[in-house]
Design a protein around this motif. Structure first.
Motif, PDB file in Angstrom:
ATOM      1  N   GLY A  91      -2.106 -11.493  -0.093  1.00  0.00           N
ATOM      2  CA  GLY A  91      -2.130 -10.640  -1.276  1.00  0.00           C
ATOM      3  C   GLY A  91      -2.816  -9.313  -1.073  1.00  0.00           C
ATOM      4  N   ARG A  93      -2.942   3.158  -6.896  1.00  0.00           N
ATOM      5  CA  ARG A  93      -1.987   2.062  -7.004  1.00  0.00           C
ATOM      6  C   ARG A  93      -2.638   0.777  -7.520  1.00  0.00           C
ATOM      7  NH1 ARG A  93       2.830   3.273  -4.681  1.00  0.00           N
ATOM      8  NH2 ARG A  93       3.416   1.069  -4.514  1.00  0.00           N
ATOM      9  N   GLY A  94      -3.895   0.867  -7.943  1.00  0.00           N
ATOM     10  CA  GLY A  94      -4.544  -0.266  -8.577  1.00  0.00           C
ATOM     11  C   GLY A  94      -5.514  -1.044  -7.719  1.00  0.00           C
ATOM     12  N   PRO A 135       2.633  -6.715  -4.146  1.00  0.00           N
ATOM     13  CA  PRO A 135       2.691  -6.476  -5.591  1.00  0.00           C
ATOM     14  C   PRO A 135       1.482  -7.078  -6.310  1.00  0.00           C
ATOM     15  CG  PRO A 135       4.831  -7.180  -4.767  1.00  0.00           C
ATOM     16  CD  PRO A 135       3.862  -7.337  -3.636  1.00  0.00           C
ATOM     17  N   GLY A 136       0.860  -6.263  -7.159  1.00  0.00           N
ATOM     18  CA  GLY A 136      -0.278  -6.727  -7.933  1.00  0.00           C
ATOM     19  C   GLY A 136      -1.584  -6.801  -7.174  1.00  0.00           C
ATOM     20  N   ALA A 137      -1.615  -6.309  -5.934  1.00  0.00           N
ATOM     21  CA  ALA A 137      -2.828  -6.405  -5.122  1.00  0.00           C
ATOM     22  C   ALA A 137      -3.989  -5.645  -5.754  1.00  0.00           C
ATOM     23  CB  ALA A 137      -2.568  -5.867  -3.719  1.00  0.00           C
ATOM     24  N   LYS A 138      -5.177  -6.234  -5.653  1.00  0.00           N
ATOM     25  CA  LYS A 138      -6.402  -5.574  -6.073  1.00  0.00           C
ATOM     26  C   LYS A 138      -7.260  -5.167  -4.875  1.00  0.00           C
ATOM     27  CE  LYS A 138      -5.707  -5.677 -10.456  1.00  0.00           C
ATOM     28  NZ  LYS A 138      -5.468  -4.385 -11.175  1.00  0.00           N
ATOM     29  N   GLU A 154       9.855  -3.990  -2.451  1.00  0.00           N
ATOM     30  CA  GLU A 154       9.967  -5.350  -2.940  1.00  0.00           C
ATOM     31  C   GLU A 154      11.398  -5.835  -2.840  1.00  0.00           C
ATOM     32  OE1 GLU A 154       8.008  -6.306  -6.630  1.00  0.00           O
ATOM     33  OE2 GLU A 154       6.909  -4.440  -6.554  1.00  0.00           O
ATOM     34  N   SER A 181      -2.602  -5.371   0.321  1.00  0.00           N
ATOM     35  CA  SER A 181      -1.764  -4.254   0.768  1.00  0.00           C
ATOM     36  C   SER A 181      -2.398  -3.597   1.989  1.00  0.00           C
ATOM     37  CB  SER A 181      -1.626  -3.214  -0.347  1.00  0.00           C
ATOM     38  OG  SER A 181      -0.894  -3.732  -1.436  1.00  0.00           O
ATOM     39  N   ASP A 236       3.167  -3.048   0.907  1.00  0.00           N
ATOM     40  CA  ASP A 236       2.704  -3.180  -0.466  1.00  0.00           C
ATOM     41  C   ASP A 236       2.786  -4.622  -0.946  1.00  0.00           C
ATOM     42  OD1 ASP A 236       1.777  -1.869  -2.887  1.00  0.00           O
ATOM     43  OD2 ASP A 236       3.732  -2.373  -3.731  1.00  0.00           O
TER      44      ASP A 236
END
Length: 212
Positions: free
Chosen positions: A70, A101-102, A35-38, A5, A72, A33
């Motif tokens: 959005g 990683r979410g 950030p915050g990706a679902k 980032e 990754s 990456d």
């Protein structure tokens, strides 16, 4: 390699390398990456090994482009690029890495040998929502009916002299549910002749299929 980032919290266009420890050995990956990706995508090549990519840098182009949506992206290098079983295990390790990683929705993209790898891995993971096979081999795709309810996109050049388009046609016939087959006139096995339409088609498919 730069940080994932920037100071402003935006995703870097440069991928970050990781080595995933597994019981079968280390697996090298490159992560773009968001950030915050679902949701995100895992990309791998064929028997050539390495971080190879079809269609004139398709994979790095997708990694950069999907960040804007959005998503990754993880590029993966097989430990043994001619071993179907081991390569499936590598992809599943990559899926686990993304889930940790979410990420909750994952698309798999594979070229040639990698098309069969992704179909087999997709069948085995509930996190996978869609699979894209680019000039895929038909050997090893016997489980494709079990891929449902995951979606499937197949792209093949009509001038492929390595794996003829009937490979994708056979897979498409055996698949169930939401599936699409695109045959590209004049394109060969690596799809370089159709790099731009392949990029657009795959990007749009992934964005649409991985929407929350």
């Amino acid at each position: 390699m730069p940080d994932i980032e920037t100071p402003g919290g935006q995703a870097s266009l440069e991928p970050r390398p990781f080595t995933l420890p597994t019981k079968r050995g280390p697996v090298d990956v490159l992560l773009y990456d968001a950030p915050g990706a679902k949701a995100g995508v895992l990309l791998a090549g064929g028997v050539g090994g390495g971080f190879d990519t079809p269609a004139l840098r398709l994979y790095p182009r997708l990694g950069e482009a999907l960040l804007k949506h959005g998503l990754s992206t993880l590029r993966l290098r097989y430990r043994h690029s001619t071993d179907l079983t081991e390569s499936v295990q590598d992809v599943l390790a990559g899926v686990d890495f993304l889930v940790e990683r979410g990420l909750e929705r994952i698309g798999l993209v594979g070229h040639s040998f990698g098309g069969a790898v992704m179909i087999r891995a997709g069948v085995r993971s509930a996190w996978v929502k869609t699979v894209v096979g680019l000039a895929p081999q038909s050997y090893g795709t016997e489980p494709v009916p079990e891929l449902h309810p995951r979606s499937l996109l197949l792209v093949h050049g009509t001038s492929d002299t390595v794996l003829p388009p009937r490979c994708s046609q056979s897979i498409h016939e055996r698949a169930r549910g939401h599936k699409e087959l695109e045959l590209i006139p004049g394109a060969g096995h690596v799809l370089d002749e159709a790099a731009e339409p392949v990029f657009t088609r795959v990007r749009e498919w992934l964005v649409n299929e991985l929407r929350g």
